[in-house]
Design a protein around this motif. Structure first.
Motif, PDB file in Angstrom:
ATOM      1  N   LEU A  91      42.359  17.924  38.684  1.00 21.54           N
ATOM      2  CA  LEU A  91      41.233  18.670  39.230  1.00 21.54           C
ATOM      3  C   LEU A  91      40.737  19.698  38.222  1.00 21.54           C
ATOM      4  O   LEU A  91      41.530  20.324  37.521  1.00 21.54           O
ATOM      5  N   TYR A 102      37.242  39.241  41.934  1.00 23.58           N
ATOM      6  CA  TYR A 102      37.337  37.863  42.384  1.00 23.58           C
ATOM      7  C   TYR A 102      36.030  37.128  42.183  1.00 23.58           C
ATOM      8  O   TYR A 102      34.963  37.657  42.439  1.00 23.58           O
ATOM      9  N   GLU A 104      34.674  33.152  43.094  1.00 24.08           N
ATOM     10  CA  GLU A 104      35.072  31.907  43.719  1.00 24.08           C
ATOM     11  C   GLU A 104      35.143  30.774  42.727  1.00 24.08           C
ATOM     12  O   GLU A 104      34.260  30.622  41.874  1.00 24.08           O
ATOM     13  N   GLN A 105      36.186  30.002  42.810  1.00 26.19           N
ATOM     14  CA  GLN A 105      36.327  28.798  42.001  1.00 26.19           C
ATOM     15  C   GLN A 105      35.740  27.617  42.759  1.00 26.19           C
ATOM     16  O   GLN A 105      36.044  27.410  43.926  1.00 26.19           O
ATOM     17  N   PHE A 107      35.501  23.577  42.858  1.00 26.16           N
ATOM     18  CA  PHE A 107      36.282  22.453  42.371  1.00 26.16           C
ATOM     19  C   PHE A 107      35.438  21.194  42.234  1.00 26.16           C
ATOM     20  O   PHE A 107      34.505  20.960  43.010  1.00 26.16           O
ATOM     21  N   GLY A 108      35.817  20.382  41.256  1.00 21.90           N
ATOM     22  CA  GLY A 108      35.257  19.047  41.140  1.00 21.90           C
ATOM     23  C   GLY A 108      36.034  18.075  42.007  1.00 21.90           C
ATOM     24  O   GLY A 108      37.039  18.448  42.620  1.00 21.90           O
TER      25      GLY A 108
ATOM     26  N   PHE B  35      43.689  32.596  50.224  1.00 20.10           N
ATOM     27  CA  PHE B  35      42.651  31.622  50.548  1.00 20.10           C
ATOM     28  C   PHE B  35      43.222  30.483  51.382  1.00 20.10           C
ATOM     29  O   PHE B  35      44.407  30.170  51.301  1.00 20.10           O
ATOM     30  N   TYR B  37      42.033  26.497  51.632  1.00 21.80           N
ATOM     31  CA  TYR B  37      41.156  25.445  51.150  1.00 21.80           C
ATOM     32  C   TYR B  37      41.394  24.196  51.982  1.00 21.80           C
ATOM     33  O   TYR B  37      42.500  23.906  52.409  1.00 21.80           O
ATOM     34  N   MET B  45      37.971  19.932  46.958  1.00 20.11           N
ATOM     35  CA  MET B  45      38.542  21.135  47.556  1.00 20.11           C
ATOM     36  C   MET B  45      37.399  22.030  48.032  1.00 20.11           C
ATOM     37  O   MET B  45      36.505  22.375  47.254  1.00 20.11           O
ATOM     38  N   LEU B  47      36.401  25.634  49.971  1.00 17.98           N
ATOM     39  CA  LEU B  47      36.888  26.929  50.422  1.00 17.98           C
ATOM     40  C   LEU B  47      36.570  27.108  51.898  1.00 17.98           C
ATOM     41  O   LEU B  47      35.419  26.977  52.323  1.00 17.98           O
ATOM     42  N   ARG B  50      38.651  33.327  52.905  1.00 17.27           N
ATOM     43  CA  ARG B  50      39.447  34.106  51.966  1.00 17.27           C
ATOM     44  C   ARG B  50      39.662  35.505  52.539  1.00 17.27           C
ATOM     45  O   ARG B  50      38.911  35.983  53.374  1.00 17.27           O
TER      46      ARG B  50
END
Lengths: 116, 113
Positions: A91, A102, A104-105, A107-108, B35, B37, B45, B47, B50
């Protein structure tokens, strides 16, 4: 806007071969992360980039794994002399920036690597 | 090192009912993020919610809410009015500022019609 994309979506290779997995982050995101997710487990951190440099590569399991991000955008995860234990979903995630606050990440969808 | 534990490998809930997923973590830090997920079969994934550790108020996002117990290092997720689309793997994750995520092993949630 486009999200994080990863290519290929699936990769089957033979033991001992070399593979490259590609990640295209969201435009403008300076931080990029690679994770490995084995079957039935949560994602495990491998490496993260801030810009072009690897800020933390402590999760890379051994020297067969290497990742680059030469222009601070697209990243390639490279695995040499693949082993059956490398089979997993890889990933990629990106965020606007990292640091003390912070972000936010995103994701692929991951690349599923199967080593026969 | 930080660790995240999810003690329920699988859970099931009847459609429209409420379910709670458990998560505990270990850290010596006082300020961090937690978090939840969601990962459907598509592998993406997503979110869900959080929580900043310095905030005492529990986070809420529509049907999703958390019960954050900082002293107990517990961070459970409550899903109300469960829907078929909620079926997925759910991962609890910890993050300390610029560091990477530490994920738990996940809980597979099934929603029964």
């Amino acid at each position: 806007g486009a999200g994080v994309s990863q290519t290929p979506s699936n990769k089957v290779t033979e033991k001992g071969k070399y593979v490259e997995l590609r990640c295209d982050p969201i435009s403008g995101h300076t931080a990029l992360y690679w994770y490995r997710q084995s079957l039935g487990q949560g994602p495990e951190f491998l490496i993260y980039f801030q810009g072009t440099g690897a800020a933390d590569d402590s999760g890379l399991p051994n020297d067969r794994f290497f990742a680059v991000r030469p222009e601070g955008s697209v990243s390639t995860l490279k695995i040499q002399r693949t082993e059956r234990g490398d089979s997993a979903v890889y990933l990629c995630a990106s965020s606007y920036q990292t640091g003390s606050s912070y972000n936010e990440q995103f994701f692929g969808p991951g690349t599923r690597l199967t080593v026969l | 090192a930080q660790t995240v534990t999810q003690s329920q490998p699988e859970m099931s809930v009847q459609e429209a009912e409420t379910v709670t997923l458990s998560c505990t973590y270990d850290t010596s830090e006082s300020d961090y993020y937690l978090f939840w997920y969601k990962q459907p079969p598509s592998r993406q994934m997503i979110l869900v919610i959080r929580q900043e550790a310095y905030k005492q108020q529990n986070a809420t996002e529509n049907r999703f809410s958390v019960n954050f117990q900082k002293a107990a290092k517990s961070f459970s997720l409550k899903i109300s009015d469960s829907q078929l689309g909620d079926a997925a793997m759910y991962f609890c994750a910890y993050k300390w500022y610029g560091q990477n995520f530490v994920f738990g092993p996940g809980t597979r949630l099934s929603v029964l019609p």
